[in-house]
Scaffold this active site. Structure first.
Site, PDB file in Angstrom:
ATOM      1  N   CYS A 110       0.848  -1.199   0.000  1.00  0.00           N
ATOM      2  CA  CYS A 110       0.000   0.000   0.000  1.00  0.00           C
ATOM      3  C   CYS A 110       0.877   1.240   0.000  1.00  0.00           C
ATOM      4  O   CYS A 110       1.864   1.320   0.723  1.00  0.00           O
ATOM      5  CB  CYS A 110      -0.901   0.033   1.229  1.00  0.00           C
ATOM      6  N   VAL A 111       0.491   2.189  -0.811  1.00  0.00           N
ATOM      7  CA  VAL A 111       1.263   3.430  -0.910  1.00  0.00           C
ATOM      8  C   VAL A 111       0.753   4.423   0.119  1.00  0.00           C
ATOM      9  O   VAL A 111      -0.394   4.517   0.387  1.00  0.00           O
ATOM     10  CB  VAL A 111       1.119   4.028  -2.332  1.00  0.00           C
TER      11      VAL A 111
END
Length: 111
Positions: A110-111
């Site tokens: 996940c960014v």
């Protein structure tokens, strides 16, 4: 480190809002965090949150969205194990937002 104030206690969070000590988590804290985002947790939200907590306990990792969708489909069927359904519950990103409410670390990927 930033923190949130909850029930007279300072709970340490990271810059993305994930609690740092998993033992600080409680269902009431999850409700509070969701309310801060303008969300009222329903039984459908809790299915995902509890699923994530169980998954983390078993594998010691928070699943990325692809894994979450796949595993939710296995457990709850295709009507709940799909991206559209999960985004309807957690519009800021099912894996990220649900893991935050579940008191888990940010999912891998996940960014």
């Amino acid at each position: 480190m930033p923190y949130i104030e909850f029930k007279g206690k300072q709970i340490e969070i990271d810059e993305d809002g994930y609690i740092q000590n998993l033992d600080d988590w409680s269902p009431e804290l999850a409700e509070y965090m969701a309310q801060q985002d303008g969300i009222t947790l329903t039984e459908h939200h809790w299915e995902v949150v509890n699923f994530l907590r169980d998954y983390y306990q078993k594998y010691q990792i928070a699943p990325m969205i692809k894994i979450l969708v796949k595993e939710m489909a296995k457990m709850f069927g295709p009507e709940k194990g799909n991206t559209k359904y999960l985004y309807s519950l957690f519009p800021d990103g099912p894996a990220k937002q649900a893991c935050r409410y579940a008191g888990l670390p940010k999912p891998t990927g996940c960014v």
